[in-house]
Enzyme design. Structure first.
Site, PDB file in Angstrom:
ATOM      1  N   HIS A 158       0.852  -1.127  -0.060  1.00 20.31           N
ATOM      2  CA  HIS A 158      -0.095   0.037   0.011  1.00 20.31           C
ATOM      3  C   HIS A 158       1.014   1.273  -0.089  1.00 20.31           C
ATOM      4  O   HIS A 158       0.396   2.363  -0.231  1.00 20.31           O
ATOM      5  CB  HIS A 158      -0.780   0.129   1.192  1.00 20.31           C
ATOM      6  CG  HIS A 158      -1.958  -0.832   1.139  1.00 20.31           C
ATOM      7  ND1 HIS A 158      -3.538  -0.823   1.092  1.00 20.31           N
ATOM      8  CD2 HIS A 158      -1.972  -2.387   1.160  1.00 20.31           C
ATOM      9  CE1 HIS A 158      -4.175  -1.806   0.837  1.00 20.31           C
ATOM     10  NE2 HIS A 158      -3.265  -2.806   1.069  1.00 20.31           N
ATOM     11  N   ASP A 366       3.641   9.354  -0.748  1.00 22.82           N
ATOM     12  CA  ASP A 366       2.357   8.771  -0.321  1.00 22.82           C
ATOM     13  C   ASP A 366       2.029   7.360  -1.206  1.00 22.82           C
ATOM     14  O   ASP A 366       2.129   7.882  -2.452  1.00 22.82           O
ATOM     15  CB  ASP A 366       0.977   9.595  -0.185  1.00 22.82           C
ATOM     16  CG  ASP A 366       0.202   9.073   0.823  1.00 22.82           C
ATOM     17  OD1 ASP A 366       0.140   7.769   1.214  1.00 22.82           O
ATOM     18  OD2 ASP A 366      -0.567   9.944   1.494  1.00 22.82           O
TER      19      ASP A 366
END
Ligand code: ADP
Ligand code: F6P
Length: 473
Positions: A158, A366
């Site tokens: 992720h 991110d």
């Protein structure tokens, strides 16, 4: 019969214990992926106890069976706070300067991965499809293979995957990152992440198959692919629409007294770039005085990983900066920044996003950033707000209707905020529609289906030599 899906992640959002408060993209994505199908969600219970039960706790809710293990304080410190969050997290977010490696933490990480593998081994059936999530559990497939399990095992990272030079700074990287080749399929958020991991594995001796996305290592075949994680687009749209009638949203709207709201939502984490954002807000207020008193910045930042020094530091730093900006720019009738650390229900967040004229999402790095996608999905199609998005969020690959900014350039972020606030309706609508088309085409259900079909395909196309070791360590 459809095979059982076994999802494994460090954090498990067991209903009632954590569902609303577990801020974090992974929990949100897995929850949605498991909804409406029979499956098991296996992982850490979130509890730390002196004497953990050796048997996992089992609870069935709807079609999902939650199977969770407690951790002992030593495991929690060495595996979760230590190797996962003080070593892997900073390195994967390109922050070598913050990585603090100890052998003790590495042994804790390996111990907990073994503990998970041992416990899973008891419940795994040969035809189960296994899907492991995130950096806490990189060696898990290797440990399951060592226990004789030849199931289809997929992995999804992720968070970002940095280039090989950064990955090789991780002590014992071959044992940890190299162990990923025991999976059949590795999913990453972007093509860039995919390319970085592929180059790393090749440098460590894996051989590329002609189609480039497949690698041979230690007698196995592993496929790499970019699967940008999505959100529950339709559900978010609906929640945001309905939330407009709730007391929280009505009172928030009233409290703004006609001012435009610029909103940010982030776990309080150094990767989210909150100090840089505060800097940009300060530049905005200084450079565009015509906006003073006419805009309110809402920063929601639930505290995260409180046992780690860097997180305590960022907490102190951000509240100090917000206080300073409010002190020097605010007056008795206007506070520029509203800074809150609490968690909100998803419905409340959806309603707040819809109220915001600008979504300000500026992480330094991110994996995806689901907040950016949620902000867009929550907008009123007739009068949508504008997304200002960091070029270093995985979401910037897909959301080309956002104003893409470099979070390291505060003047440019300040200018983008102004541009967003002043953007005419037609331009806002056009950008919104472009992004919604992407969010509808790649929602969370599409993401799950695409990943699981690719996993199924890897097995059909590349039969694996049974029980061979993965990468040489
Ligand atoms: P990360 O996984 O690094 O935390 P993401 O932006 O990908 O970052 O995911 C964060 C998720 O957590 C989003 O789905 C967001 O809605 C949720 N979230 C963030 N802050 C809160 C909060 N204060 N209350 C409830 N949910 C939150
Ligand atoms: O999405 C990245 C991630 O680390 C997830 O793995 C995790 O669930 C989330 O952020 C929140 O972090 P934590 O589980 O450490 O609270």
């Amino acid at each position: 019969m459809v095979a059982r899906l076994i999802v494994i992640s460090n954090r498990v959002a067991v209903p009632e214990s954590a569902s609303e408060s577990s801020a974090g993209g992974l929990a949100v994505a897995v929850q949605a992926a498991l909804s409406g199908r029979e499956g098991i969600w296996f992982g850490w219970s979130g509890r730390v106890t002196e004497e953990p039960e050796q048997e996992a706790a089992v609870r069935k809710v709807g079609g999902t069976t939650y199977v969770v293990l407690d951790l002992a304080p030593g495991d929690f410190n060495e595996y979760y706070n230590g190797f996962a969050n003080r070593v892997l997290w900073p390195i994967l977010h390109y922050r070598l300067d913050l990585a603090e490696f100890t052998r003790l933490d590495l042994s804790g990480y390996q111990r907990v991965n073994n503990y998970f593998a041992e416990s899973l081994s008891k419940i795994l059936r040969p035809d189960d499809v296994v899907w492991v999530h995130d950096y806490h559990l990189m060696p898990l497939a290797k440990l399951l293979r060592e226990r004789g399990h030849e199931n289809q095992i997929g992995y999804f990272l992720h968070v970002p995957c940095p280039p090989p030079d950064i990955l090789t700074a991780l002590p014992k990287h071959r044992e940890i990152v190299g162990a990923l080749t025991a999976f059949d399929l590795i999913g990453l958020q972007t093509e860039n992440d995919c390319d970085n991991l592929g180059r790393y594995l090749v440098r460590q001796g894996a051989v590329r198959a002609p189609d480039l996305h497949r690698l041979e290592a230690g007698g196995r075949t592993v496929t790499l692919g970019a699967f940008p994680v999505g959100i529950e687009t339709a559900r978010f749209e609906k929640m945001a629409r309905r939330a407009a009638a709730t007391i929280l949203i009505k009172e928030t709207a009233e409290s703004l007294a006609g001012r435009a709201m610029v909103m940010s939502v982030d776990r309080l984490d150094y990767s989210k770039g909150l100090p840089n954002r505060m800097d940009a807000i300060e530049r905005f207020l200084t450079s565009y005085p015509e906006w003073n008193g006419r805009v309110t910045f809402l920063q929601i930042a639930p505290k995260s990983r409180a046992g780690i020094q860097e997180y305590a530091d960022i907490d102190r730093q951000v509240s100090t900066l917000a206080g300073q900006i409010n002190g020097s720019h605010g007056d008795v009738t206007w506070t520029p920044i509203r800074y809150v650390n609490r968690a909100y229900s998803r419905a409340a967040l959806a309603g707040l996003y819809r109220l915001a004229r600008v979504g300000l999402v500026t992480p330094l790095r991110d994996g995806m950033n689901l907040v950016a996608k949620e902000y867009v999905a929550a907008q009123n199609p007739l009068d949508p707000g504008v997304l200002v998005l960091s070029q270093f969020a995985g979401a910037s690959d897909e959301l080309d209707g956002a104003l893409i900014v470099n979070p390291h350039e505060p003047e440019a972020v300040a200018a983008a905020i102004r541009f967003a606030l002043e953007m005419p309706l037609d331009a806002r609508k056009a950008r919104y529609q472009r992004m919604m088309a992407v969010l509808r085409a790649n929602d969370i259900h599409g993401w799950t289906t695409r990943f699981l079909s690719a996993l199924e395909k890897t097995r059909r196309e590349a039969p694996v030599a049974a029980s061979r070791p993965a990468m040489p360590a």
